[in-house]
Design an enzyme around this catalytic site. Structure first.
Site, PDB file in Angstrom:
ATOM      1  N   LYS A   1       0.838  -1.215   0.000  1.00  0.00           N
ATOM      2  CA  LYS A   1       0.000   0.000   0.000  1.00  0.00           C
ATOM      3  C   LYS A   1       0.866   1.256   0.000  1.00  0.00           C
ATOM      4  O   LYS A   1       1.946   1.278   0.572  1.00  0.00           O
ATOM      5  CB  LYS A   1      -0.885  -0.014   1.266  1.00  0.00           C
ATOM      6  CG  LYS A   1      -1.666   1.267   1.507  1.00  0.00           C
ATOM      7  CD  LYS A   1      -2.431   1.237   2.840  1.00  0.00           C
ATOM      8  CE  LYS A   1      -2.007   2.344   3.759  1.00  0.00           C
ATOM      9  NZ  LYS A   1      -2.729   2.422   5.028  1.00  0.00           N
TER      10      LYS A   1
ATOM     11  N   ARG B   1       0.374   5.635   0.595  1.00  0.00           N
ATOM     12  CA  ARG B   1      -0.566   6.717   0.890  1.00  0.00           C
ATOM     13  C   ARG B   1       0.116   8.044   0.583  1.00  0.00           C
ATOM     14  O   ARG B   1       1.244   8.287   1.029  1.00  0.00           O
ATOM     15  CB  ARG B   1      -0.994   6.691   2.360  1.00  0.00           C
ATOM     16  CG  ARG B   1      -2.094   7.729   2.644  1.00  0.00           C
ATOM     17  CD  ARG B   1      -2.289   7.924   4.124  1.00  0.00           C
ATOM     18  NE  ARG B   1      -2.927   6.792   4.777  1.00  0.00           N
ATOM     19  CZ  ARG B   1      -4.239   6.614   4.881  1.00  0.00           C
ATOM     20  NH1 ARG B   1      -5.065   7.492   4.355  1.00  0.00           N
ATOM     21  NH2 ARG B   1      -4.726   5.572   5.514  1.00  0.00           N
TER      22      ARG B   1
ATOM     23  N   ASP C   1      -6.095  -4.730  11.013  1.00  0.00           N
ATOM     24  CA  ASP C   1      -5.445  -3.416  11.076  1.00  0.00           C
ATOM     25  C   ASP C   1      -5.556  -2.864  12.489  1.00  0.00           C
ATOM     26  O   ASP C   1      -6.362  -3.353  13.290  1.00  0.00           O
ATOM     27  CB  ASP C   1      -6.124  -2.456  10.080  1.00  0.00           C
ATOM     28  CG  ASP C   1      -5.148  -1.418   9.536  1.00  0.00           C
ATOM     29  OD1 ASP C   1      -4.044  -1.287  10.096  1.00  0.00           O
ATOM     30  OD2 ASP C   1      -5.490  -0.729   8.556  1.00  0.00           O
TER      31      ASP C   1
ATOM     32  N   THR D   1     -10.791   6.700   7.807  1.00  0.00           N
ATOM     33  CA  THR D   1     -11.717   7.013   6.700  1.00  0.00           C
ATOM     34  C   THR D   1     -12.281   5.748   6.054  1.00  0.00           C
ATOM     35  O   THR D   1     -13.255   5.819   5.309  1.00  0.00           O
ATOM     36  CB  THR D   1     -10.993   7.804   5.594  1.00  0.00           C
ATOM     37  OG1 THR D   1      -9.935   6.974   5.074  1.00  0.00           O
ATOM     38  CG2 THR D   1     -10.412   9.099   6.124  1.00  0.00           C
TER      39      THR D   1
ATOM     40  N   THR E   1      -8.232   2.509   3.517  1.00  0.00           N
ATOM     41  CA  THR E   1      -7.282   1.389   3.520  1.00  0.00           C
ATOM     42  C   THR E   1      -8.029   0.066   3.388  1.00  0.00           C
ATOM     43  O   THR E   1      -7.691  -0.784   2.553  1.00  0.00           O
ATOM     44  CB  THR E   1      -6.461   1.408   4.830  1.00  0.00           C
ATOM     45  OG1 THR E   1      -5.761   2.643   4.898  1.00  0.00           O
ATOM     46  CG2 THR E   1      -5.484   0.253   4.908  1.00  0.00           C
TER      47      THR E   1
HETATM   48  C1  R5P Z   1      -1.990   3.010   8.644  1.00  0.00           C
HETATM   49  O1  R5P Z   1      -0.788   2.830   8.667  1.00  0.00           O
HETATM   50  C2  R5P Z   1      -2.905   2.449   9.671  1.00  0.00           C
HETATM   51  O2  R5P Z   1      -2.466   1.198  10.135  1.00  0.00           O
HETATM   52  C3  R5P Z   1      -4.315   2.337   9.145  1.00  0.00           C
HETATM   53  O3  R5P Z   1      -4.306   1.445   8.054  1.00  0.00           O
HETATM   54  C4  R5P Z   1      -4.829   3.669   8.687  1.00  0.00           C
HETATM   55  O4  R5P Z   1      -4.606   4.655   9.646  1.00  0.00           O
HETATM   56  C5  R5P Z   1      -6.312   3.584   8.379  1.00  0.00           C
HETATM   57  O5  R5P Z   1      -6.734   4.826   7.918  1.00  0.00           O
HETATM   58  P1  R5P Z   1      -7.885   4.946   6.836  1.00  0.00           P
HETATM   59  O6  R5P Z   1      -9.052   4.173   7.364  1.00  0.00           O
HETATM   60  O7  R5P Z   1      -8.151   6.420   6.765  1.00  0.00           O
HETATM   61  O8  R5P Z   1      -7.363   4.412   5.561  1.00  0.00           O
END
Ligand code: R5P
Length: 296
Positions: free
Chosen positions: A189, A191, A215, A220, A223
């Site tokens: 992934k 970002r 996770d 949001t 991911t």
């Molecule tokens: C990222 O490194 C974290 O482990 C989460 O995957 C992330 O913070 C999730 O954020 P969102 O739901 O906005 O993608």
């Protein structure tokens, strides 16, 4: 031991107190018209071990300030010790400098908690295992993984665990060990730090009929949804999610609710109001783990 709750997750604080065979101790929190707060401890705490339950989302700034004031009130009222149970520890995503010129928000928080009079912090599933090093006071790092493992054991075979990014490799390996070395895969992934846009560039490892994305938090939902779409495009039939912290910002409950996910398991480290709940959501409780830790 006396248990106090800030405003952010009273249901969890009540559960913890109940498991410890007690009720929440009273606090008076007055909110001035401009939003400032005046905190007062009601009752005696002289010589008592005091615990404050206050995850910091949402809103992190409001909840941190309230926590600082509760701790200060307890200290001034003669508490013997103060343990801050901050199941979701806000600002942990900014635990180091990613780009020149940035603040290290978590270090600021760590300094304020220590200076404010906190003796110990209890937190769940921190974003990085290096975070406790930032704190100059004891930080007990608990994990919801054993709770997830118990739930996953009840699910069918032909399943692969999936980390939605490289940052989650350690977490997924630990969970795999708890589940007799259940196979795992890791999504590549990316970002964009400016726009926040999530993109995926394939997966390391083999997929199966069922995939369980694990996770630390869902904010949001980008991911999770991007990972789920990738898994489906690789032939996975059923995608489940296990995430400790339901940050659930913006429209994420709606996005997750309307997604192709079978079920989304989260914990109650953050309070999830009724309007953020959706039929696919299952909330697992960390209250027993917190109570056991406080008893030990
Ligand atoms: C990222 O490194 C974290 O482990 C989460 O995957 C992330 O913070 C999730 O954020 P969102 O739901 O906005 O993608």
């Amino acid at each position: 031991m006396k248990i106090f709750s800030g405003i952010s997750n009273k249901p969890l604080a009540e559960k913890v107190a109940k498991k410890l065979g007690t009720d929440l101790s009273p606090l008076e929190i007055h909110i001035f018209p401009d939003g400032e707060k005046r905190v007062r401890v009601l009752g005696k705490v002289v010589g008592e071990e005091c615990v404050v339950v206050q995850p910091t989302s949402p809103d992190p700034d409001v909840n941190y300030m309230e926590l600082f004031f509760i701790v200060d009130a307890l200290r001034r009222s003669g508490a013997k010790s103060v343990t801050a149970v901050v199941p979701y520890l806000g600002y942990q995503r900014q635990d180091h400098i990613f780009r020149i010129g940035e603040a290290v928000s978590l270090e600021v928080v760590a300094t304020l908690l220590k200076w404010g009079g906190v003796d110990e912090i209890i937190a769940f599933d921190l974003h990085s295992i290096k975070i406790p090093e930032i704190f100059k006071i004891k930080l007990t790092h608990l994990s919801a993984l054993p709770i997830f493992a118990k739930e996953i054991r009840r699910m069918g075979n032909d399943t692969v665990l999936v980390s939605p990014d490289a940052g989650g490799i350690r977490r997924i390996k630990l969970l795999s060990q708890m589940l007799n070395n259940m196979p795992y895969a890791v999504i590549k992934k990316d970002r964009d730090l400016v726009t926040g846009k999530v993109t995926v560039n394939g997966i390391n490892g083999n997929v199966k009929e069922n995939a369980i994305i694990v996770d630390d938090m869902i904010s949001t939902g980008s991911t999770i949804v991007t990972a789920a779409n990738l898994l489906r495009s690789k032939g996975v039939k059923n995608v489940y999610v296990f995430a400790t912290h339901a940050v659930f910002s913006q429209d994420s409950p709606k996005i997750l609710g309307n997604s192709l996910l079978q079920k989304v398991f989260v914990t109650n480290t953050i309070n999830i109001p009724k309007e953020k709940q959706f039929p696919k959501l299952k909330i697992l409780s960390v209250s027993e783990m917190i109570a056991d830790n406080l008893k030990a």
